[in-house]
Design an enzyme around this catalytic site. Structure first.
Site, PDB file in Angstrom:
ATOM      1  N   HIS A   1      12.140 -12.948 -68.180  1.00  0.00           N
ATOM      2  CA  HIS A   1      13.326 -12.697 -68.292  1.00  0.00           C
ATOM      3  C   HIS A   1      14.178 -13.704 -67.501  1.00  0.00           C
ATOM      4  CE1 HIS A   1      12.954 -10.008 -64.895  1.00  0.00           C
ATOM      5  NE2 HIS A   1      11.726  -9.093 -65.315  1.00  0.00           N
TER       6      HIS A   1
ATOM      7  N   GLY B   1      15.609 -12.294 -64.688  1.00  0.00           N
ATOM      8  CA  GLY B   1      15.279 -12.793 -63.646  1.00  0.00           C
ATOM      9  C   GLY B   1      14.239 -13.335 -62.944  1.00  0.00           C
ATOM     10  N   HIS B   2      13.045 -13.308 -63.674  1.00  0.00           N
ATOM     11  CA  HIS B   2      12.096 -14.520 -63.758  1.00  0.00           C
ATOM     12  C   HIS B   2      12.959 -16.274 -63.927  1.00  0.00           C
ATOM     13  CE1 HIS B   2       9.544 -10.907 -65.839  1.00  0.00           C
ATOM     14  NE2 HIS B   2       9.126 -11.194 -64.529  1.00  0.00           N
TER      15      HIS B   2
ATOM     16  N   SER C   1      13.850  -6.190 -65.789  1.00  0.00           N
ATOM     17  CA  SER C   1      12.630  -6.189 -65.639  1.00  0.00           C
ATOM     18  C   SER C   1      11.680  -5.749 -66.856  1.00  0.00           C
ATOM     19  CB  SER C   1      12.305  -4.168 -64.643  1.00  0.00           C
ATOM     20  OG  SER C   1      10.802  -3.868 -64.891  1.00  0.00           O
ATOM     21  N   SER C   2      10.713  -5.970 -66.600  1.00  0.00           N
ATOM     22  CA  SER C   2       9.889  -6.440 -67.578  1.00  0.00           C
ATOM     23  C   SER C   2       8.935  -4.543 -68.260  1.00  0.00           C
ATOM     24  CB  SER C   2       8.195  -7.050 -68.032  1.00  0.00           C
ATOM     25  OG  SER C   2       8.199  -8.766 -67.124  1.00  0.00           O
ATOM     26  N   ARG C   3       9.280  -3.809 -67.657  1.00  0.00           N
ATOM     27  CA  ARG C   3       9.290  -2.514 -67.982  1.00  0.00           C
ATOM     28  C   ARG C   3       9.955  -1.751 -68.472  1.00  0.00           C
ATOM     29  NH1 ARG C   3       5.743  -2.541 -62.765  1.00  0.00           N
ATOM     30  NH2 ARG C   3       3.675  -2.281 -63.824  1.00  0.00           N
TER      31      ARG C   3
HETATM   32  P1  AMP Z   1       6.861  -9.527 -62.191  1.00  0.00           P
HETATM   33  O1  AMP Z   1       6.317 -10.580 -63.462  1.00  0.00           O
HETATM   34  O2  AMP Z   1       6.866  -8.050 -62.274  1.00  0.00           O
HETATM   35  O3  AMP Z   1       5.046  -9.355 -61.405  1.00  0.00           O
HETATM   36  O4  AMP Z   1       7.655 -10.627 -60.843  1.00  0.00           O
HETATM   37  C1  AMP Z   1       7.538 -11.270 -60.844  1.00  0.00           C
HETATM   38  C2  AMP Z   1       8.658 -12.352 -59.855  1.00  0.00           C
HETATM   39  O5  AMP Z   1       9.787 -12.393 -60.646  1.00  0.00           O
HETATM   40  C3  AMP Z   1       8.292 -11.239 -58.859  1.00  0.00           C
HETATM   41  O6  AMP Z   1       8.614 -12.197 -57.415  1.00  0.00           O
HETATM   42  C4  AMP Z   1       9.492 -10.463 -58.740  1.00  0.00           C
HETATM   43  O7  AMP Z   1      10.580  -9.554 -57.714  1.00  0.00           O
HETATM   44  C5  AMP Z   1      10.726 -11.554 -59.516  1.00  0.00           C
HETATM   45  N1  AMP Z   1      11.642 -10.672 -60.224  1.00  0.00           N
HETATM   46  C6  AMP Z   1      11.284 -10.230 -61.175  1.00  0.00           C
HETATM   47  N2  AMP Z   1      12.410  -8.677 -62.060  1.00  0.00           N
HETATM   48  C7  AMP Z   1      13.579  -9.778 -61.165  1.00  0.00           C
HETATM   49  C8  AMP Z   1      14.997  -9.425 -60.861  1.00  0.00           C
HETATM   50  N3  AMP Z   1      15.785  -8.372 -61.944  1.00  0.00           N
HETATM   51  N4  AMP Z   1      15.642 -10.126 -60.395  1.00  0.00           N
HETATM   52  C9  AMP Z   1      15.143 -10.938 -59.427  1.00  0.00           C
HETATM   53  N5  AMP Z   1      13.332 -11.720 -58.945  1.00  0.00           N
HETATM   54  C10 AMP Z   1      12.762 -10.604 -60.302  1.00  0.00           C
END
Ligand code: AMP
Length: 301
Positions: free
Chosen positions: A49, A51-52, A200-202
């Site tokens: 998303h 954020g990523h 968030s993916s969730r």
């Molecule tokens: P994940 O796929 O949830 O393990 O996240 C991968 C990376 O993306 C991690 O470093 C997270 O902290 C970052 N991340 C996830 N959501 C966000 C967000 N909303 N803003 C900034 N970074 C994010």
């Protein structure tokens, strides 16, 4: 002449390489290193998303080549957690990465990350036992193990981590320092929806009414931060915040004020203090956090 021009144009068009094995990954990276390229790495669990993508953008500004990994790490999920239902829209993820010009996607199958006989674990120490660690025993050992392994495999100059997973970021910084992993960890601020909900993916698990309720999570953090900055008691503010979340339909795991460096619990405000929250709505567990005071940047040095 025309053929040569076309060939160059084709070569320069953005093209996402995909590696499923460590050998493929290492070959791609070795070819770049020969040309003195620098590499920035973004580890993720996919379902990408904005954020990523902010992390990817940061990586692209740091180095000449960007590597993203997608791996839903079984080691960091307890048996009762959402490993099997975690979203895995891999084709969509590839398109997003290709569209922004990411150079390489490393998407290994579990047996590539954890071959038969794999037994080592990285214990991140005391920071892994508080907050998330208290509610998800073993979680940060799983995170630290996979991230250490990925960082060793990719051997990037930089690796970007989101402040969304603030405790994870601090733990990774500790582990990288303690294990002398030669990659600079670069924190990236939280990306939020217009109403304040951290991406968030969730969030995909939320039903429409839960999505409406979910805004209370960030709202509670912003309100609590304002009250504490205005001099209200930390304990009373956190208690009121928990009640506010419960009234909005959340079951709160924790709402804490903590030292932004070592994550120890605080009962008084201080410069680097951070509010951290985890709460469940329906079957979905969400986390968020907020710096009490605007950060100067030294915080993350
Ligand atoms: P994940 O796929 O949830 O393990 O996240 C991968 C990376 O993306 C991690 O470093 C997270 O902290 C970052 N991340 C996830 N959501 C966000 C967000 N909303 N803003 C900034 N970074 C994010």
């Amino acid at each position: 002449m025309r053929i040569a021009t076309n060939a160059i144009a084709k070569k320069e068009a953005p093209m996402l390489k995909v590696a499923a094995t460590v050998q493929e990954l290492k070959m791609a990276m070795a070819a770049w290193r020969v040309h003195d390229e620098t590499i920035a790495f973004v580890p993720t669990m996919g379902a990408l998303h904005e954020g990523h993508m902010e992390l990817v953008k940061r990586a692209q500004n740091l180095a000449t080549r960007t590597v993203v990994s997608i791996f839903v790490n079984p080691l960091q999920f307890a048996p009762s957690e959402d490993l099997s239902r975690y979203p895995r829209p891999i084709e969509n993820d590839k398109q997003l990465l290709e569209a922004v010009g990411c150079d390489l996607l490393f998407a290994p199958p579990p047996e590539e990350m954890y071959p038969e006989g794999f037994a080592a674990r990285v214990d991140p120490g005391p920071m892994a036992t508080v907050l998330e660690g208290a509610f998800r025993p073993g979680h940060f050992t799983g995170v630290a193990t996979v991230v250490a392994r990925l960082l060793m495999m990719v051997s990037a100059d930089y690796a970007c981590f989101g402040e969304k997973d603030y405790q994870q970021l601090r733990i990774i910084e500790r582990v990288v320092k303690d294990l002398a992993i030669p990659t600079a960890i670069v924190p990236v601020p939280i990306v939020r929806e217009a109403d304040g909900l951290a991406l968030s993916s969730r969030n995909a698990y939320l039903s429409p009414p839960e999505r409406v309720q979910a805004v209370s999570l960030s709202r509670t953090l912003f309100m609590a931060a304002e009250k504490i900055r205005d001099g209200a008691s930390v304990r009373e503010t956190l208690d009121a915040g928990k009640k506010q979340l419960a009234d909005a339909g959340f079951r709160v795991d924790y709402l804490e004020l903590a030292d932004g460096k070592n994550l120890s619990s605080l009962s008084l405000a201080q410069d680097n203090a951070r509010l951290l929250v985890a709460a469940r709505i329906g079957g979905t567990r969400l986390i968020d956090n907020l710096a009490l005071y605007e950060e100067t940047g030294e915080e993350n040095a």
